[in-house]
Design a protein around this motif. Structure first.
Motif, mmCIF file in Angstrom:
data_model
loop_
_atom_site.group_PDB
_atom_site.id
_atom_site.type_symbol
_atom_site.label_atom_id
_atom_site.label_comp_id
_atom_site.label_asym_id
_atom_site.label_seq_id
_atom_site.Cartn_x
_atom_site.Cartn_y
_atom_site.Cartn_z
ATOM 1 N N GLN A 100 -1.053 -10.478 -10.070
ATOM 2 C CA GLN A 100 -0.899 -9.645 -8.878
ATOM 3 C C GLN A 100 -0.389 -10.470 -7.707
ATOM 4 N N THR A 101 0.691 -10.026 -7.099
ATOM 5 C CA THR A 101 1.194 -10.658 -5.881
ATOM 6 C C THR A 101 1.593 -9.573 -4.886
ATOM 7 N N ARG A 106 -6.586 -12.671 -15.822
ATOM 8 C CA ARG A 106 -5.123 -12.805 -15.853
ATOM 9 C C ARG A 106 -4.437 -11.817 -14.894
ATOM 10 N N PRO A 107 -4.908 -10.559 -14.816
ATOM 11 C CA PRO A 107 -4.260 -9.649 -13.866
ATOM 12 C C PRO A 107 -4.358 -10.094 -12.418
ATOM 13 N N LEU A 108 -5.384 -10.869 -12.059
ATOM 14 C CA LEU A 108 -5.474 -11.370 -10.690
ATOM 15 C C LEU A 108 -4.419 -12.431 -10.418
ATOM 16 N N LEU A 118 -7.491 -2.338 -7.146
ATOM 17 C CA LEU A 118 -8.060 -2.485 -8.480
ATOM 18 C C LEU A 118 -7.509 -1.534 -9.548
ATOM 19 N N PRO A 119 -7.057 -0.307 -9.237
ATOM 20 C CA PRO A 119 -6.547 0.556 -10.315
ATOM 21 C C PRO A 119 -5.437 -0.065 -11.163
ATOM 22 N N PRO A 120 -4.386 -0.679 -10.603
ATOM 23 C CA PRO A 120 -3.390 -1.314 -11.476
ATOM 24 C C PRO A 120 -3.943 -2.516 -12.226
ATOM 25 N N ILE A 121 -4.908 -3.207 -11.645
ATOM 26 C CA ILE A 121 -5.541 -4.327 -12.334
ATOM 27 C C ILE A 121 -6.377 -3.810 -13.501
ATOM 28 N N GLY A 178 4.575 -12.637 -2.023
ATOM 29 C CA GLY A 178 4.410 -13.437 -3.228
ATOM 30 C C GLY A 178 3.058 -14.109 -3.336
ATOM 31 N N MET A 179 2.094 -13.679 -2.520
ATOM 32 C CA MET A 179 0.755 -14.259 -2.529
ATOM 33 C C MET A 179 -0.176 -13.428 -3.397
ATOM 34 N N ARG A 180 -1.128 -14.103 -4.016
ATOM 35 C CA ARG A 180 -2.141 -13.411 -4.827
ATOM 36 C C ARG A 180 -3.227 -12.898 -3.882
#
Length: 208
Positions: A88-89, A83-85, A53-56, A93-95
């Motif tokens: 994020q990959t 949008r950040p979710l 969560l910190p980068p999000i 390459g998966m969310r």
């Protein structure tokens, strides 16, 4: 171990995974390794959140700052939140974080996420702004509505990795935000009201 737990919780929820399974997926033959490092499965789920969560949170702050001077609608606030979710990959390459949230949501584990809200003030600011943007009549049900809308969003973002769920076309992100906003702000209903698919609500005649 955090990465292994994220994948397993995404697929099975918190209750559907055992500590032995997590240890084995992390490459350890010692089933006590989860307890030694984290204490238990809920603490390990919290560690996944604190890792992702910190980068999000930072990205949400960036998007919120870019929106300064513009009145934010429910759709706009949801866009900043989610949008950040989509962005994020993981290394495949998966969310992965959206899939994780969908998984723990299905198993009733979102209380773990809620307990960490104090550490993420920008996210809480956006949620508070969403609450204020709700129509007055729907505001008392905001928490329940947001929980349902968030479950829909997390699951749909996870479906984006697969391209489809069965034969159903997966909505794109903008459509998803519009759908979630409509769900949040939908008119309240009660036993005396009947709402149609066209969006109109009419008061029911009392039955003798």
């Amino acid at each position: 171990m955090i990465r292994a737990a994220e994948i397993l919780f995404a697929d099975h929820g918190i209750d559907g995974v055992g500590v032995r399974q997590i240890a084995r997926a992390a490459g350890s033959a010692n089933s006590n390794v989860v307890a030694y490092h984290f204490g238990g499965k809920e603490e390990l789920a919290a560690a996944v959140i604190l890792h992702r969560l910190p980068p999000i949170e930072a990205r949400r702050a960036e998007l919120l700052k870019a929106s300064e001077g513009w009145p934010l609608s429910i759709v706009g606030l949801l866009d900043i939140l989610y949008r950040p979710l989509v962005e994020q990959t993981d290394e495949q390459g998966m969310r992965s974080y959206a899939r994780f949230l969908a998984g723990i949501g299905r198993s009733g584990g979102m209380a773990v996420r809620s307990a960490l809200s104090v550490y993420f003030p920008v996210t809480q600011q956006l949620i508070d702004a969403l609450r204020s943007a709700m129509p007055d009549a729907t505001r008392p049900s905001f928490d329940a509505r947001l929980q349902v809308a968030a479950a829909m969003i997390h699951m749909t973002i996870a479906m984006m990795d697969d391209g489809s769920e069965g034969r159903v076309r997966v909505p794109d992100f903008n459509d998803l935000m519009s759908m979630a906003a409509a769900a949040l702000a939908a008119p309240m209903t009660d036993d005396n009201k009947r709402c149609t698919a066209s969006g109109g609500c009419a008061t029911e005649e009392a039955t003798p």
